[in-house]
Structures are given as C-alpha cells and as structure tokens.
Design a protein around this motif. Structure first.
Motif, PDB file in Angstrom:
ATOM      1  N   UNK A 164       0.847  -1.137   0.095  1.00 28.55           N
ATOM      2  CA  UNK A 164      -0.073   0.119   0.020  1.00 28.55           C
ATOM      3  C   UNK A 164       1.040   1.516   0.138  1.00 28.55           C
ATOM      4  N   UNK A 165       1.875   1.320   0.767  1.00 32.04           N
ATOM      5  CA  UNK A 165       2.915   2.593   0.736  1.00 32.04           C
ATOM      6  C   UNK A 165       3.549   2.570  -0.219  1.00 32.04           C
ATOM      7  N   UNK A 166       4.043   1.484  -1.090  1.00 34.80           N
ATOM      8  CA  UNK A 166       4.861   1.644  -2.177  1.00 34.80           C
ATOM      9  C   UNK A 166       3.938   2.000  -3.210  1.00 34.80           C
ATOM     10  N   UNK A 167       2.620   1.832  -3.226  1.00 35.44           N
ATOM     11  CA  UNK A 167       1.493   2.316  -4.202  1.00 35.44           C
ATOM     12  C   UNK A 167       1.351   3.978  -3.919  1.00 35.44           C
ATOM     13  N   UNK A 204       8.268  17.355  -2.538  1.00 35.95           N
ATOM     14  CA  UNK A 204       8.321  16.114  -2.815  1.00 35.95           C
ATOM     15  C   UNK A 204       9.189  14.928  -2.121  1.00 35.95           C
ATOM     16  N   UNK A 205      10.381  15.791  -1.707  1.00 35.11           N
ATOM     17  CA  UNK A 205      11.336  14.894  -1.066  1.00 35.11           C
ATOM     18  C   UNK A 205      10.691  14.583   0.228  1.00 35.11           C
ATOM     19  N   UNK A 236      10.014  10.980   2.185  1.00 32.88           N
ATOM     20  CA  UNK A 236      10.383  10.801   3.226  1.00 32.88           C
ATOM     21  C   UNK A 236       9.404  10.417   4.275  1.00 32.88           C
ATOM     22  N   UNK A 237       8.151  11.040   4.365  1.00 32.32           N
ATOM     23  CA  UNK A 237       7.182  10.587   5.189  1.00 32.32           C
ATOM     24  C   UNK A 237       6.600   9.197   4.940  1.00 32.32           C
ATOM     25  N   UNK A 238       6.504   8.746   3.691  1.00 33.03           N
ATOM     26  CA  UNK A 238       6.166   7.543   3.202  1.00 33.03           C
ATOM     27  C   UNK A 238       7.263   6.644   3.729  1.00 33.03           C
ATOM     28  N   UNK A 239       8.232   6.668   3.475  1.00 39.46           N
ATOM     29  CA  UNK A 239       9.625   5.863   3.840  1.00 39.46           C
ATOM     30  C   UNK A 239       9.256   5.530   5.545  1.00 39.46           C
TER      31      UNK A 239
END
Length: 512
Positions: free
Chosen positions: A237-240, A259-260, A264-267
């Motif tokens: 889900x996060x990769x999507x 964008x960065x 970073x938040x998604x990582x």
C-alpha cells in the motif's frame, strides 16, 4: 514510469501464490469467502486512488465442478505534467478449476497462460506473456493458508511492439509448501523459484545477456504467515502511494523539497509494517541463490561465469542469542579479450563465515534505526548520515557486549597466478581495547610474482611499495604444489596490540 510498470507487472501474478485468512465448510460459497478474506491485504491495494485489481475473487459452478477466477489488472497510471506519460496496464484474470479434496481443503488447477500488457501514451505497447502455464495450489480453509503450490511457465517473453524480442525465459517455475510448526500459531515454509534459458537482446537484436539457470530457494522455521501477509499488504500500500509522489496524478508541487518531504514521510510510514514483517520471519531460516552459465556481452568486453552461489542462514532469532551463516562460491569467472593483468584477476572463490552469540532481537531493533535514518536521506543527508553512523556504532556495542564471535571456516580466493587463504576467528569483547580480539592465519600465494608484475608496469614502483612491506613481514612458505607463498599469523589482543608474525604494527608506524 519504469518503477511503476515494474511494480504493477510484478504484482500481477500474486494471485498465483499466497497464504492467509478464512474459515468455513468446503463448499463454493465458503471457498469464495475464504479466498477473498485470505487475499484481502493484496486485493485491497490502490494505485493513484484506483483499485489495482479489477474486483474480488469469484467462484462459480462449472458443469460438475467449480471455477475460481482471480481478478486481473485494468487501470491507467496517470502521467505528470512534466514527467513520464500515462501508461495503461492490463493483465488477464486467471481461471482455475477447483476440486474439494476432503475436510476443508481444495485443489486449484489452471493451464491458462499469463498475459500482461503495458501501453505507454504515444509509445509501442510492451507485452509480458507465456506460451503455456501449468499451476496448482492447495488451500486449507481451516488452517487459513495455501499449504502447497506449484507452477511452471514455458516460453515467457517480454516484447516491445515493433522491436526484436527483448527478454525470453525458456522455463520459469516455482514451488511452495507450508506446514504447521511446533507452535500451532506458526508454520514452517519452504519455497523455490527457478528459471532456465534467460536471454536479453538490445535494440538491434544482439544478445547482451544470457543465463543458463538460476534458482532461489529458502526455508523459514516458525514463521507467523498471517502476520507476514498482512504486513506485506501494508508495505505494498505504501509503495503504491509512493508512485503518486514520483508520478503525480495532478499538478506537481512547485517546491521540489515538498516532494522529497512527502517521500520521506512515506518511507517512515514503511517502518512499522516492515518491523512486523521482520518479526514474522520465524526462529530461523536458510536462503540461497545460485546462477550458472552467466554470459554478459558488452560492445568491448565479454564476462562469463560458470557458477555463483550466495547463501545465508540464521537461527535462534527469538532466543537471547543465535547464530548466522554466510556462504559464497564462485567458479569460472573470465573476461574476453583478456586484459594484460588477467592472470591476477580472481576466477574462483569459496567463503564460509559462521557467526555465533548474536542477539538478533537487539541487533534488529538497532538496524531499524538505520532504515529510519535512510528515510530522510534525500531531504536531510547530513542528519541521516549521522544517525546511520550512530546506529552502526550501537550495533557494534551490542555485539561486543554479547561476546559475539565470527569464525572464518573457509576463505579462499584464487587467480591463475595467485591465491589468498584466510582462517581463524574474531571475538567480540567489550573490555578489549578495540572491542574485539582476533586470531587469524593468512596465506598469500605468489605475492613475490605479483610484486614483480606491478613493478614492471609504468609507474608501478610506488604501487608495489606497500606490497613489498607485506612481503618482508611474511614468513616464507611453499604450497603443496611447490609455489612460493607468504604466511601471516595475525593477532589482536586485549590490550589493543596488532601483531603480525609476532611484530607489533605500532612499532612500524612513522614516529610523530
């Protein structure tokens, strides 16, 4: 866009394998409900606010039997304003014949070939397909798992319309088996993926890469399969979500730092499901990848290798301390045309390292800090590097306090004119000056010949100077076949002295 296509095409065959969640009697409705519940973490994935799959699993009567249809993929990845163009992706649904096999188990079988198509806007379509596919899986609704699986695809090809065939695989296959472990909530897993006859062509139809055979096999003991599947779904889900930051479906942020920061938040968001996934891996396991008959053909050089095997293992992951293993085997590495120094390039090697006294839980917790720091690598590189360095120091401290040990069971690297052999052990010791003690035996075969070769090169005298010092410190020896060698007994003691054949290296350092 390549990352997006790879994710989607790589996810397409997920309906061909799995493990997971449901419970009911062995009838068609129970099978349908069970499969959908089992695959819920995968079927619920969304990409750019669109469902990745076309719907739920359907189960229908078919004559005297039952048909199971796993959903396909049919969506369009929207391109950004200045980035990659839109890509339409379609993968056929997969149809299986289902037969009850007693109790709450079903056997699913299919011979439908795999077909996926990606159509980038304004560019030729790319098709991934197989000429034939044979697959079967056993699903146990009481255990809530796919307990057995096997599939084999023939003549798989990745083709761009109007171009020579890009990638072909003669045979691609996989097997899996899941059995209850001693803990009824856990399971032992064994799986293998193999491919034979891999070939890749360039835009002119010239073969640039070939691989005779590759196999990846693994066993995992005492895994929490249900937790692993749920965590995998969260990770996907996060990769999507990441796709939408790389290829925004709307206007791109005016400030690239936005964008960065979003990436970073998604990582960071990945960390918790990755922790749960790692914790589900069980008490121990063995993993190995083996390739044979590798051929790489660049315009100016060809690289060949007869065999390469890389393996690793772990045990006692949930105990106070456990063990680890790393193995590397290489045979028949060659370059053509041969460079002037070909006789000194390693062609064969064997490495086996055994670790003991590893507190895996503590090490894993500290290593997660490395991953968390990596999440801000692009946004705050200096801060990330500092956090990574601190985490690595913490791991070193954990191993020292635990008295972890590394035994070099086998280490031999050979070239046509030389060889390096190493053995011995390194022991973590918190009270030692360097945090470790060591007792190693090193042999360099034909060091004298290597020095002469380097000295004969233009400007080689300076490069050979360091090796000359090593030559002087070495103890003269002979190999079993009569070649000259230099032996070194290397000791690191509690006080921090590093002794080579009894000589303290500190005594050789230039005086300040």
């Amino acid at each position: 866009m390549t990352r997006a296509i790879s994710l989607l095409l790589g996810t397409a065959p997920l309906w061909l394998a799995g493990s997971a969640l449901a419970q009911a009697a062995p009838d068609a409705a129970a099978l349908r409900d069970g499969l959908n519940e089992m695959l819920k973490p995968i079927l619920g994935i969304q990409v750019q606010q669109q469902p990745l799959f076309t719907g739920p699993v359907t189960v229908e009567p078919a004559g005297s039997g039952t048909t199971v249809v796993f959903p396909g993929i049919d969506l369009t990845l929207k391109g950004g304003e200045k980035g990659p163009k839109s890509v339409a992706v379609h993968c056929d649904a997969q149809t299986y014949r289902a037969s009850p096999t007693g109790g709450a188990t079903w056997r699913l079988e299919s011979d439908q070939p795999l077909t996926c198509v990606a159509e980038p806007e304004g560019e030729p379509r790319v098709t991934l397909s197989s000429r034939a596919l044979q697959a079967h899986f056993v699903v146990d609704l009481d255990q809530k798992l796919f307990t057995e699986g096997e599939w084999r695809a023939q003549a798989t090809a990745l083709v761009q319309e109007g171009e020579p065939v890009k990638v072909t695989i003669d045979t691609l296959s996989g097997t899996s088996r899941i059995q209850p472990a001693s803990d009824p909530a856990k399971h032992d897993i064994a799986f293998k993926i193999e491919a034979s006859g891999i070939s890749a062509l360039d835009e002119k139809g010239v073969e640039r890469f070939a691989l005779g055979h590759v196999v990846y096999d693994a066993t995992v003991d005492g895994a929490d399969v249900r937790q692993a599947i749920a965590a995998t779904g969260e990770v996907l889900d996060v990769y999507a979500e990441m796709i939408d930051t790389v290829i925004p479906s709307g206007p791109a942020p005016a400030d690239p730092q936005q964008t960065l920061a979003a990436q970073a938040e998604l990582t960071k968001k990945l960390m918790e499901p990755i922790k749960r996934m790692t914790a589900a891996y069980g008490t121990g396991g063995q993993l190995a990848a083996t390739v044979t008959d590798l051929r790489v053909k660049a315009p100016d050089v060809q690289v060949t290798m007869d065999r390469l095997r890389i393996g690793e293992g772990y045990d006692g992951a949930t105990a106070p301390t456990g063990t680890g293993l790393i193995e590397v085997e290489m045979a028949g590495l060659a370059l053509a045309p041969k460079p002037p120094f070909a006789q000194w390039i390693p062609t064969d090697g064997t490495i086996r390292l055994n670790a003991s006294g590893i507190p895996w839980t503590e090490v894993g917790t500290a290593y997660m800090k490395v991953m968390e720091a990596s999440a801000i690598q692009l946004e705050k590189p200096e801060e990330a590097q500092q956090q990574i360095a601190q985490a690595m120091m913490e791991i070193g401290g954990i191993l020292r306090r635990a008295g972890s040990r590394l035994d070099i069971t086998s280490f031999r690297i050979t070239a046509p004119e030389a060889a390096v052999d190493l053995g011995g052990s390194v022991q973590g010791k918190d009270a030692a000056a360097h945090g470790v003690t060591a007792d190693l035996d090193l042999r360099i075969t034909n060091l004298d010949g290597l020095i002469k070769f380097i000295q004969g090169l233009p400007d080689g005298a300076e490069a050979a100077a360091g090796l000359t010092m090593a030559q002087v410190m070495g103890r003269e020896a002979k190999t079993d076949d009569g070649r000259s060698a230099r032996d070194y007994d290397i000791v690191v003691d509690d006080a921090g002295k590093i002794l080579v054949n009894g000589t303290d290296l500190a005594a050789l350092a230039p005086k300040q």
